[in-house]
Design an enzyme around this catalytic site. Structure first.
Site, PDB file in Angstrom:
ATOM      1  N   ASP A 118       8.102   3.849  -2.174  1.00 36.56           N
ATOM      2  CA  ASP A 118       7.186   2.769  -1.782  1.00 36.56           C
ATOM      3  C   ASP A 118       6.192   3.373  -0.793  1.00 36.56           C
ATOM      4  O   ASP A 118       6.374   4.505  -0.310  1.00 36.56           O
ATOM      5  CB  ASP A 118       7.987   1.591  -1.195  1.00 36.56           C
ATOM      6  CG  ASP A 118       7.198   0.287  -1.283  1.00 36.56           C
ATOM      7  OD1 ASP A 118       5.986   0.331  -1.583  1.00 36.56           O
ATOM      8  OD2 ASP A 118       7.803  -0.774  -1.048  1.00 36.56           O
ATOM      9  N   ASP A 160      -0.706  -1.315  -1.549  1.00 38.33           N
ATOM     10  CA  ASP A 160      -1.221  -2.639  -1.906  1.00 38.33           C
ATOM     11  C   ASP A 160      -1.310  -3.507  -0.660  1.00 38.33           C
ATOM     12  O   ASP A 160      -0.824  -3.121   0.416  1.00 38.33           O
ATOM     13  CB  ASP A 160      -0.317  -3.279  -2.968  1.00 38.33           C
ATOM     14  CG  ASP A 160       1.159  -3.248  -2.595  1.00 38.33           C
ATOM     15  OD1 ASP A 160       1.609  -2.217  -2.054  1.00 38.33           O
ATOM     16  OD2 ASP A 160       1.864  -4.252  -2.824  1.00 38.33           O
ATOM     17  N   GLY A 178       5.235  -9.261  -2.747  1.00 34.83           N
ATOM     18  CA  GLY A 178       5.122 -10.429  -1.870  1.00 34.83           C
ATOM     19  C   GLY A 178       6.204 -11.472  -2.075  1.00 34.83           C
ATOM     20  O   GLY A 178       6.016 -12.643  -1.718  1.00 34.83           O
TER      21      GLY A 178
HETATM   22  N1  GUN Z   1       8.448  -4.166  -0.985  1.00 33.39           N
HETATM   23  C1  GUN Z   1       8.739  -5.474  -1.019  1.00 33.39           C
HETATM   24  N2  GUN Z   1       7.632  -6.192  -1.324  1.00 33.39           N
HETATM   25  C2  GUN Z   1       6.627  -5.306  -1.480  1.00 33.39           C
HETATM   26  C3  GUN Z   1       5.240  -5.453  -1.813  1.00 33.39           C
HETATM   27  O1  GUN Z   1       4.714  -6.536  -2.003  1.00 33.39           O
HETATM   28  N3  GUN Z   1       4.527  -4.288  -1.910  1.00 33.39           N
HETATM   29  C4  GUN Z   1       5.103  -3.054  -1.705  1.00 33.39           C
HETATM   30  N4  GUN Z   1       4.353  -1.973  -1.840  1.00 33.39           N
HETATM   31  N5  GUN Z   1       6.393  -2.931  -1.389  1.00 33.39           N
HETATM   32  C5  GUN Z   1       7.149  -4.035  -1.283  1.00 33.39           C
END
Ligand code: GUN
Length: 720
Positions: free
Chosen positions: A113, A148, A221
């Site tokens: 992430d 994002d 989200g």
């Molecule tokens: N991890 C939990 N929700 C999100 C999200 O909306 N975007 C990203 N990049 N990681 C997340």
């Protein structure tokens, strides 16, 4: 990890094989049941078999070692945070030097992430859009994530519009920064607004970088919703986002990983999950089960056991040191998570994922509320992204089943039954001619009730008697899920419902009967309800028995060609007039011959039809053209009986497919939109010539997007 736990890591599992260059980032669906699918996502560190969960690894606290996950739990992919790695020198340096796989000691797929979630929790992150993707590329992750903009559910519409737009604005630079080797997640934001989620799905789905588009679309989200068990909104978001996400991209629910949610999410099209719940809940002395979470403090015995816990009592675990206890509980939680995912995959494989979702919905009041809302959407006729996805879920579900159907209060709302009933209402027609040679209008409807399947044993005599008494009778059978024509008595699930005897004896009330007769278009006729007695099959019909039976057989073929192949009953009445039948020892039709040629067989497992090459040629003659190309847009004819669906094959593939090889995605130029997964279709050339026939393994929509996997399972090539 304790020594005892370490020693339970058994024999070494070999490292994964990297995918072939041409497969990198491709997604193949091997089994599909409505929105649910079993797939393969190809990466340089092996193939992710979906649906699956990426356990979250906090690189600073490795509750369960990634290597143990690989060896012991057969976890093929995990997710960690590139921002956390980037921020801490002691992680960044070795990651840059030796790569993330070495840092984590994990040979499988590593997803990272980007720091967006940290910006949601802490307000901001110091890293740039290109910088974080470049870092993920440099440390060798398999699937990175762009930075994002997190759209919280409580944000204003303007703020959420900004999150969607800004995320889309960053998409192209991010894809280009990822280069050729790193795959990228393209998150879909939009809060609780259906239209914004659909807009985000479309925007993120259509961006194409120098090398490729996004490999996966996570739904972002949603963590604040899951924390508050706002499941209805969660499914609403999933359905609206899915309406525009290209079908050849896996869908990932960001931060979703409680086993209670797996069956429903998978039934609605989720391919990937990720979660730290296994470790976070364990630290809090909580155990995951497929039916919810339980607190260690409340337990005398294990409500859901695992190999991790089996040798201990809850009391013994409570007495352990904190670290040892939470490691043990994390092992339990991961094991339960993996087992539930395996159960879901098996359910997709055997056509029961919806039944599993239905069962799980009873585990929690909020989940039940959400499930009931989904059922309403399946029956809804309004427009919008949610309705669009719901409709596609039904249309992409094979309407027939090879296995038993468990009765429940929600049985009528299962997508395959909704599809089957819709086909019945749209395509079934009352007979135009009768066993005595007359062609006049029907005189009456007879409902046979009180008999359980197989109806050819329990109700054939009653059907024949009714027809002998009045040849122009429309004979229907009363089933626990409505009225069906006797001609379709062996179609499963209608004939394969597992329920108590008294449900079969139940007589539908007047309003229900009227509604069914209306759907079948026979509400205008006088009605007789006949309660079946032990069947006087042999004597029924007297001297006309054989004639009546032949006529019922003909109706069966006409009705099945109509329902499952879209062939107009007036055509099939014509060419079934002189059909001959070979029967099995159990008295079921096995081969149907037209003019002495074996053309069709009823499928014994589900009662639908399979074609032979001669049958395919006959049906092809009814519509000897090629179907519309994908680039012609929506070309559905709107006809109730548009003919056997066709798939238009590229010239290059003809030499293979005409010899009987399967049709592979990527070689399909067009397809009729009424193609039904699991049902017969014709494969034709651009000149409209028959190349092969087989069974559709994908929808027309899928065929327009996928470039890997089987589109049509070919039964016979048409090579002369
Ligand atoms: N991890 C939990 N929700 C999100 C999200 O909306 N975007 C990203 N990049 N990681 C997340």
């Amino acid at each position: 990890m304790t020594e005892a736990l370490r020693s339970r890591v058994v024999s070494k599992r070999p490292d994964p094989e990297p995918c072939r260059d041409q497969d990198l980032g491709k997604f193949e669906v091997t089994v599909r049941d409505g929105a649910a699918r079993l797939g393969k996502l190809f990466t340089r560190h092996g193939v992710l078999e979906t649906p699956m969960l990426l356990p979250v690894i906090n690189p600073n606290i490795r509750t369960i070692e990634p290597r143990v996950m690989w060896e012991k739990y057969r976890v093929n992919g995990l997710i960690t945070n590139s921002y956390v790695t980037w921020k801490h020198d002691k992680l960044r340096e070795p990651a840059l030097e030796n790569g993330i796989h070495s840092l984590l000691d994990f040979p499988g797929v590593i997803v990272t992430d980007s720091g967006t979630f940290q910006s949601y929790v802490y307000g901001d992150v110091e890293v740039g859009v290109e910088e974080i993707v470049d870092f993920q590329k440099k440390i060798g992750v398999d699937i990175g994530t762009m930075l994002d903009v997190f759209g919280r559910p409580d944000m204003s519409r303007e703020e959420l519009e900004h999150a969607v737009e800004e995320t889309a604005n960053r998409a192209l630079i991010s894809l280009n920064a990822a280069g050729e080797e790193t795959l990228l997640n393209g998150p879909v934001q939009g809060g609780l607004h259906d239209d914004l989620r659909a807009q985000a799905g479309a925007l993120m789905g259509e961006v194409s970088g120098e090398h490729r588009g996004f490999a996966v679309h996570p739904i972002g989200g949603i963590v604040p919703l899951m924390e508050k068990q706002r499941y209805l909104e969660l499914f609403r978001i999933l359905l609206s986002a899915r309406s525009t996400i290209p079908p050849n991209r896996p869908i990932h629910m960001f931060g979703c990983g409680h086993p209670i949610l797996f069956p429903m999410c998978i039934a609605l099209g989720v391919d990937l999950f990720d979660s730290a719940a296994y470790a976070l809940f364990a630290r809090d002395d909580r155990l995951l089960t497929p039916n919810g979470t339980v607190k260690l403090g409340d337990l005398t015995e294990w409500p859901h056991s695992s190999s991790a816990l089996f040798q201990y009592t809850p009391n013994e675990v409570r007495e352990m040191e904190r670290d040892e206890r939470s490691t043990l509980l994390a092992h339990h939680n991961l094991e339960v998570t993996q087992a539930e995912l395996a159960r879901c995959r098996e359910a997709v494989r055997n056509g029961t994922i919806w039944q599993l979702a239905e069962q799980r919905s009873h585990a929690n009041a909020r989940l039940r509320e959400a499930f009931e809302w989904v059922l309403e959407q399946l029956q809804e006729t309004e427009e919008g992204p949610v309705a669009e996805s719901a409709l596609r879920t039904i249309a992409s579900t094979n309407p027939v089943r090879g296995s038993a159907e468990q009765f429940s209060d929600d049985i009528d709302s299962r997508p395959h039954l909704l599809h089957l009933n819709a086909l019945l209402a749209m395509r079934w027609r009352r007979p135009g001619s009768w066993w005595d040679g007359s062609n006049d209008n029907a005189e009456r409807v007879v409902i046979l009730s009180g008999a359980a399947p197989p109806w050819r044993d329990t109700a054939l005599g009653s059907a024949i008697s009714a027809l002998a008494e009045e040849p122009r009778s429309i004979v229907l059978i009363s089933t626990p899920v409505g009225l069906i024509p006797f001609s379709l008595e062996d179609v499963s699930p209608w004939c394969h419902i597992e329920c108590p005897e008294d449900i079969w004896n139940m007589i539908l009330d007047e309003d229900e009967i009227d509604a069914w007769l209306e759907d079948l278009g026979v509400v205008d006729l006088p009605l007789d309800i006949h309660v079946c007695q032990p069947d006087p099959e042999e004597e029924a019909g007297g001297e006309n028995r054989a004639k009546i039976r032949d006529w019922i057989d003909q109706c069966t073929i006409v009705d099945k060609l109509s329902l499952f192949c879209g062939v107009s009953p007036s055509y099939s009445c014509d060419f079934t007039k002189n059909m001959t039948v070979r029967r099995s020892r159990t008295d079921r039709m096995v081969n149907i011959n037209f003019e002495g040629m074996h053309c069709l067989s009823p499928r014994l497992q589900d009662g639908a039809l399979s074609l032979t090459l001669a049958g395919a040629e006959k049906l092809h003659q009814l519509n000897p053209n090629s179907p519309p190309r994908f680039d012609e847009g929506d070309t559905s004819t709107g006809l109730d009986h548009p003919g056997v669906p066709r798939v238009l094959l590229m010239d290059d593939a003809i030499p293979f497919v005409e010899k009987g090889r399967n049709v592979i995605h990527g070689f399909v130029l067009g397809a009729d939109s009424h193609l039904i997964v699991g049902q017969p279709c014709l494969v034709v050339s651009a000149k409209g010539e028959l190349v092969a026939h087989g069974v559709a393994n994908a929808t027309a929509d899928d065929m327009a997007f996928f470039d890997k996997g089987i589109a049509v399972k070919v039964r016979d090539g048409a090579l002369k």
